[in-house]
Design an enzyme around this catalytic site. Structure first.
Site, PDB file in Angstrom:
ATOM      1  N   ASN A  12      33.352  29.971  36.307  1.00  0.00           N
ATOM      2  CA  ASN A  12      33.824  29.203  37.462  1.00  0.00           C
ATOM      3  C   ASN A  12      33.073  29.712  38.701  1.00  0.00           C
ATOM      4  OD1 ASN A  12      35.239  28.022  39.535  1.00  0.00           O
ATOM      5  ND2 ASN A  12      37.171  29.119  39.160  1.00  0.00           N
ATOM      6  N   TRP A  13      32.101  28.928  39.137  1.00  0.00           N
ATOM      7  CA  TRP A  13      31.266  29.370  40.267  1.00  0.00           C
ATOM      8  C   TRP A  13      31.977  29.221  41.620  1.00  0.00           C
ATOM      9  CZ3 TRP A  13      25.732  27.060  38.915  1.00  0.00           C
ATOM     10  CH2 TRP A  13      25.233  27.745  37.793  1.00  0.00           C
ATOM     11  N   LYS A  14      33.142  28.619  41.596  1.00  0.00           N
ATOM     12  CA  LYS A  14      33.939  28.454  42.831  1.00  0.00           C
ATOM     13  C   LYS A  14      33.061  27.931  43.972  1.00  0.00           C
ATOM     14  CE  LYS A  14      37.129  32.004  41.291  1.00  0.00           C
ATOM     15  NZ  LYS A  14      38.137  32.985  41.654  1.00  0.00           N
ATOM     16  N   HIS A  99      43.829  25.374  38.961  1.00  0.00           N
ATOM     17  CA  HIS A  99      43.403  26.755  39.241  1.00  0.00           C
ATOM     18  C   HIS A  99      44.297  27.322  40.346  1.00  0.00           C
ATOM     19  CE1 HIS A  99      41.088  30.141  40.723  1.00  0.00           C
ATOM     20  NE2 HIS A  99      40.528  30.168  39.531  1.00  0.00           N
ATOM     21  N   GLU A 101      43.745  29.029  42.891  1.00  0.00           N
ATOM     22  CA  GLU A 101      43.280  28.845  44.270  1.00  0.00           C
ATOM     23  C   GLU A 101      43.603  27.426  44.751  1.00  0.00           C
ATOM     24  OE1 GLU A 101      39.334  30.325  43.624  1.00  0.00           O
ATOM     25  OE2 GLU A 101      40.087  32.377  43.628  1.00  0.00           O
ATOM     26  N   GLU A 171      45.661  33.167  33.996  1.00  0.00           N
ATOM     27  CA  GLU A 171      45.021  33.901  35.084  1.00  0.00           C
ATOM     28  C   GLU A 171      46.093  34.420  36.028  1.00  0.00           C
ATOM     29  OE1 GLU A 171      40.688  32.524  35.586  1.00  0.00           O
ATOM     30  OE2 GLU A 171      41.930  31.181  36.763  1.00  0.00           O
ATOM     31  N   GLY A 177      39.898  37.909  41.505  1.00  0.00           N
ATOM     32  CA  GLY A 177      39.047  38.312  42.621  1.00  0.00           C
ATOM     33  C   GLY A 177      39.434  39.641  43.243  1.00  0.00           C
ATOM     34  N   SER A 214      39.284  39.019  37.212  1.00  0.00           N
ATOM     35  CA  SER A 214      38.481  40.244  37.302  1.00  0.00           C
ATOM     36  C   SER A 214      37.836  40.647  35.975  1.00  0.00           C
ATOM     37  CB  SER A 214      39.313  41.394  37.879  1.00  0.00           C
ATOM     38  OG  SER A 214      39.698  41.087  39.211  1.00  0.00           O
ATOM     39  N   GLY A 235      35.176  34.253  37.344  1.00  0.00           N
ATOM     40  CA  GLY A 235      34.804  33.785  38.668  1.00  0.00           C
ATOM     41  C   GLY A 235      33.622  34.573  39.196  1.00  0.00           C
ATOM     42  N   GLY A 236      33.905  35.556  40.056  1.00  0.00           N
ATOM     43  CA  GLY A 236      32.875  36.318  40.755  1.00  0.00           C
ATOM     44  C   GLY A 236      31.700  36.763  39.890  1.00  0.00           C
TER      45      GLY A 236
HETATM   46  P1  PGA Z   1      37.501  36.356  39.153  1.00  0.00           P
HETATM   47  O1  PGA Z   1      38.103  34.865  39.144  1.00  0.00           O
HETATM   48  O2  PGA Z   1      36.754  36.522  37.862  1.00  0.00           O
HETATM   49  O3  PGA Z   1      36.606  36.383  40.344  1.00  0.00           O
HETATM   50  O4  PGA Z   1      38.655  37.275  39.252  1.00  0.00           O
HETATM   51  C1  PGA Z   1      38.599  34.284  37.977  1.00  0.00           C
HETATM   52  C2  PGA Z   1      39.002  32.878  38.246  1.00  0.00           C
HETATM   53  O5  PGA Z   1      39.525  32.594  39.328  1.00  0.00           O
HETATM   54  O6  PGA Z   1      38.815  31.981  37.397  1.00  0.00           O
END
Ligand code: PGA
Length: 256
Positions: A12-14, A99, A101, A171, A177, A214, A235-236
């Site tokens: 997930n490149w957000k 998600h 977020e 998640e 994050g 994470s 994500g990150g």
């Molecule tokens: P993260 O995000 O790996 O940066 O913790 C995961 C996600 O939100 O899918």
């Protein structure tokens, strides 16, 4: 997970990468990952702006793509929205839905999630539904209750198309994050429960369960070794070439 299972690595490149950066990363992955083992299924969720070219690039090496967020009406006067149908038309295979977020920063609720689920299924997309508790909910002992309600809203009484996968990502919000990854055995317990809830909510479904929050190269194997965890949503660490490669390589070790 058993040694002969498929492993799912979802990126997930957000909103981490702009148009050029997205294309540079997609091209670098396409150059490097020419021979992804058949038992690794990879998908990338790029930004809306870079979705089409990234999809073209990654489809060549059998990496699917999906929307990070999309609206459930096909077309109309919805300023600023992009529909699931438009993503599908641009090559999407997956739709990330709910998600945390989206839920917590943009007030997306279980009703919205449900509308998106139904539309994704109608369109032939594979939904990737995200569930998870906040830090406060966890402290109050509400983890199970929250996840069950989220799953029920997303899945109850849906008629599931034959052969369509359902991907559910657990998640925990506090792990996203933050660098505070959920202990893999704790995550496994939650996944086991999720598996049970899904089978009581809906029959004929093939659930694929991911852990997210994470995930890095140094902990991905801990999750992939668990029986009820089929993959990870990252994500990150997925938005940088080196850290994603480390995750892919460590996942490959598991199936060797
Ligand atoms: P993260 O995000 O790996 O940066 O913790 C995961 C996600 O939100 O899918």
């Amino acid at each position: 997970m058993s040694a002969d299972k498929t492993i799912y690595l979802f990126a997930n490149w957000k909103m981490y990468l702009d148009y050029d950066e997205s294309n540079i990363l997609a091209n670098a992955l396409a150059d490097k990952l020419k021979k992804i083992p058949v038992r690794i299924k990879m998908a990338v969720f790029p930004s809306a702006l870079s979705f089409y070219p990234v999809t073209q690039t990654l489809n060549d090496i059998k990496i699917g793509t999906g929307s990070q967020n999309a609206y459930w009406v096909d077309k109309g006067g919805y300023t600023g929205e992009i529909s699931l149908a438009m993503y599908k038309n641009s090559g999407a295979k997956y739709a990330l839905i709910g998600h945390s977020e989206r839920r917590h920063l943009f007030y997306e609720n279980n009703h919205d999630v449900r509308q998106k689920m139904e539309e994704a299924l109608n369109l032939g997309l594979t939904p990737v539904v995200c569930v998870g508790e906040t830090e406060k909910e966890r402290r109050e002992g509400k983890t199970e209750e929250i996840i069950e309600v989220q799953l029920r809203a997303a899945l109850e009484n849906l008629s599931w198309p034959a052969g369509r996968e359902l991907v559910v990502a657990y998640e925990p919000v506090w792990a996203i994050g933050t660098g505070l990854a959920c202990d893999s055995t704790v995550a496994e317990e939650v996944h086991k429960k999720i598996s049970g809830w899904i089978s009581s909510l809906i029959s004929g479904i093939i659930p694929v369960l991911l852990y997210g929050g994470s995930v890095r190269g140094n902990n991905v194997a801990d999750y992939l070794k668990q029986e009820h965890i089929h993959g990870v949503l990252v994500g990150g660490a997925s938005a940088k070439f080196d850290s994603w490669l480390e995750i892919v390589q460590n996942a490959e070790q598991i199936i060797k």
